[in-house]
Design a protein around this motif. Structure first.
Motif, mmCIF file in Angstrom:
data_model
loop_
_atom_site.group_PDB
_atom_site.id
_atom_site.type_symbol
_atom_site.label_atom_id
_atom_site.label_comp_id
_atom_site.label_asym_id
_atom_site.label_seq_id
_atom_site.Cartn_x
_atom_site.Cartn_y
_atom_site.Cartn_z
ATOM 1 N N THR A 146 53.183 48.753 40.145
ATOM 2 C CA THR A 146 52.452 49.014 41.392
ATOM 3 C C THR A 146 50.947 49.109 41.109
ATOM 4 O OG1 THR A 146 54.360 50.222 42.223
ATOM 5 C CG2 THR A 146 52.322 50.552 43.412
ATOM 6 N N ASP A 147 50.582 49.773 40.021
ATOM 7 C CA ASP A 147 49.162 49.911 39.682
ATOM 8 C C ASP A 147 48.539 48.562 39.325
ATOM 9 O OD1 ASP A 147 49.220 52.575 40.222
ATOM 10 O OD2 ASP A 147 49.405 53.235 38.133
ATOM 11 N N ARG B 220 47.780 46.783 42.501
ATOM 12 C CA ARG B 220 46.597 47.362 43.164
ATOM 13 C C ARG B 220 45.321 46.838 42.499
ATOM 14 N NH1 ARG B 220 44.010 51.099 41.223
ATOM 15 N NH2 ARG B 220 45.700 52.035 39.996
ATOM 16 N N GLU C 65 42.350 44.443 44.086
ATOM 17 C CA GLU C 65 40.924 44.855 44.063
ATOM 18 C C GLU C 65 40.041 43.808 43.391
ATOM 19 O OE1 GLU C 65 41.953 49.605 43.752
ATOM 20 O OE2 GLU C 65 40.967 48.643 42.028
ATOM 21 N N PRO D 66 51.296 45.403 46.663
ATOM 22 C CA PRO D 66 49.899 45.849 46.563
ATOM 23 C C PRO D 66 49.584 47.018 47.503
ATOM 24 C CG PRO D 66 50.026 43.455 46.672
ATOM 25 C CD PRO D 66 51.397 43.962 46.961
#
Ligand SMILES: Cc1cc2nc3c(=O)[nH]c(=O)nc-3n(C[C@H](O)[C@H](O)[C@H](O)COP(=O)(O)OP(=O)(O)OC[C@H]3O[C@@H](n4cnc5c(N)ncnc54)[C@H](O)[C@@H]3O)c2cc1C
Length: 544
Positions: A118-119, A122, A126, A240
């Motif tokens: 998940t990180d 993300r 970004e 995301p």
């Protein structure tokens, strides 16, 4: 300790462009058959090393990814990247041999936990980095091609470190498995609990639990154990915009089945990190047997009756005349010659091989099931040796393909499914389309999976490779087959959509269907970082 070594080996794998490091030679009688039937010459096209451009992953993105997965788990070296550049379709193999454009990821990222996945997503959203989820990399439809779309760079998100059996509920018969587990490893972990998944596709040795769920895979024993989506009880999906968990109960009327929207989403909606599976007790007795039916029509009707009487064997596979003939010729030897003579003697003019396999808890159970299946079958039994020979060679296909690639054969497989009333028409039109497109070639077909209302057809085509334009030759054949299938059968029964079938999806699910998929993607992946160019026709879906 052993387990750690196995994972490290899988992380370091650089085996691309073939199934195994060493290629078996084709026996002389196989080469002779190919020369006679496809016009194959002696021309070899030696493989060239594909070009690997430098990584364009920005330094700040790399630093942020390093912070998530830890040092050593963001790899930008040539071999790691080349090792995840595409899957294992004929086109991928050509590209790996230096024909056509090979898309190479800018980095390989190796998360160890669902939270890290998940990180990573993300961070990628970004930093405008496209993400290609990578399981076993066995996709044959361009599913793991490192397409960056409109993003600055692209990573292969290799799930190999997500390799745990999370839990087993023996009462409900549910196992939760992490997505990066290859099938043999998943079976090895379940064995002490007395359970099996029973999912055995031809890519079994390398494909993963997450890959199966992401592509709606179907194994060779699907008549007994079901397709992979039938086995999935629940999913854990990293996106995301956060994590999504589905699958609260064995059945539910709480609106549409969103779990089924995630299964088959091919990494375009999120990354599966864990899959809850319905598991079955391991079989104690397995019996495989070969039969021969006279003619395709009779064979297809026989399989239909078995499906409609609900007495299919766990493995049910009917080859057409060409596939039977080629399989017997390639097997060679005096036993095969004797068998051909025996079949002629029995008056079988157009022998079609039918392999049946039953699994059970006891001899008595398997015997009872066999009796139910073969009652009224009107087929000549060739006994267990032929069935066992099939079982023994069931994973040989990709190795034979390596050998065929070496001698300059264009070797492609494609699959579809349709209703029983159209099955023979579809088979005929695909065969005709392939022959028109390729000229002298061998087209073989078998029913690989049967249902009450229809079946899948699996084609293998062999032709002499066009040494000047092998990619163009493949494109012509693929387009011809796609045209023949469109409107009669599905564009994919179990290989999925990827990049290769995406242009044909709208004809199957309609413009509204495509719009529904695109809007789901916008919700889960608003900046469109996940697997650009796959599943959803029209390529890139990004923005609100
Ligand atoms: C020789 C050969 C034989 C084959 N035989 C069969 C067969 O009998 N039956 C069958 O069904 N298929 C078969 N296939 C096709 C292929 O093996 C299947 O599609 C398999 O399910 C892919 O699993 P994988 O782990 O290799 O996935 P990958 O190839 O790594 O990925 C497949 C797709 O799923 C996505 N993906 C992978 N993991 C995840 C995840 N955790 N979360 C979200 N998305 C993910 C990828 O981005 C890609 O789009 C065969 C392929 C080969 C090369």
């Amino acid at each position: 300790m052993c387990h750690t070594v196995a994972v490290t080996e899988r992380i370091d794998h650089t085996l691309r462009g073939r199934w195994t490091p060493s290629t078996a030679e084709l026996p002389p009688h196989a080469l002779k058959l190919l020369r006679q039937r496809t016009g194959l010459g002696d021309v070899r096209t030696p493989a060239r090393a594909p070009e690997v451009p430098g990584s364009s992953l920005a330094a700040d993105a790399r630093t942020a990814l390093d912070a998530v997965v830890g040092p050593g788990f963001v790899r930008v070296d040539r071999d790691s990247r080349l090792g995840r550049a595409g899957g294992l379709s004929y086109l991928d193999l050509l590209r790996q041999r230096g024909d056509g454009d090979l898309a190479v990821p800018d980095a390989v990222v190796l998360p160890a936990t669902p939270e890290q996945v998940t990180d990573v997503l993300r961070v990628c959203a970004e930093h405008d980095v496209a993400v290609v989820p990578f399981g076993g990399g066995t996709s044959v439809v361009g599913g793991v091609a490192a397409v960056r779309g409109d993003k600055a760079s692209v990573i292969a998100l290799d799930l190999v470190r997500l390799d745990q059996l999370v839990s087993v509920d023996p009462v409900s018969r549910i196992a939760v498995l992490q997505a990066g587990l290859p099938a043999p490893e998943a079976e090895r972990l379940l064995a002490p609990h007395g359970f099996t998944i029973g999912h055995v596709p031809q890519s079994y040795e390398r494909a993963t639990i997450g890959g199966f769920a992401a592509t709606r895979s179907a194994g060779q024993a699907s008549s007994g154990y079901g397709r992979f989506e039938d086995m999935v009880e629940g999913v854990r999906l990293a996106t995301p915009v956060g994590e999504w968990r589905l699958g609260a109960a064995p059945a539910s009327a709480a609106g549409p089945d969103l779990k089924q929207l995630v299964i088959g989403s091919e990494g375009a909606f999120g990354v599966l990190t864990e899959v809850s599976l319905r598991v079955r007790p391991r079989s104690v007795v397995e019996r495989y047997e070969g039969f021969v039916v006279d003619g395709w029509e009779r064979g297809a009707s026989a399989v239909r009756r078995l499906a409609q009487r609900r007495v299919l064997a766990d493995v049910t596979r009917l080859s057409d005349v060409d596939e039977t003939e080629v399989s017997l010729s390639l097997a060679g030897g005096w036993k095969t010659a004797a068998l051909k003579g025996y079949l002629r003697g029995r008056g079988l003019k157009e022998p079609c091989l039918l392999v049946l396999g039953w699994h059970g808890a006891s001899e008595a159970e398997v015997k009872r099931r066999r009796r139910e299946t073969v009652r009224g079958l009107r087929a000549v039994s060739l006994g267990k040796p032929l069935g066992e020979a099939w079982r023994h060679g069931r994973f040989n296909g990709p190795r034979q393909r390596d050998a065929l690639m070496e001698v300059g054969v264009c070797v492609e497989t494609l699959e579809t499914a349709t209703h029983w009333s159209r099955i023979s028409r579809l088979r005929e039109s695909v065969r005709e389309a392939l022959r028109d497109a390729l000229g002298e070639c061998i087209v073989m077909c078998h029913i690989s999976h049967a249902y009450e209302t229809g079946a899948s057809l699996y084609f293998t085509v062999l032709a002499a490779r066009d040494a000047d334009d092998p990619v163009g030759q493949w494109q012509v054949a693929k387009a011809a087959a796609g045209e023949a299938i469109s409107g009669v059968g599905t564009i994919s029964h179990h290989h999925a959509v990827g990049t290769d079938h995406a242009p044909y999806l709208e004809a199957e699910i309609g413009a509204l269907g495509v719009a529904v998929l695109a809007s789901v993607k916008r919700t889960l992946d608003p900046t469109g970082v996940l697997n650009p160019g796959k599943l959803i026709p029209g390529g890139i879906v990004s923005g609100g």
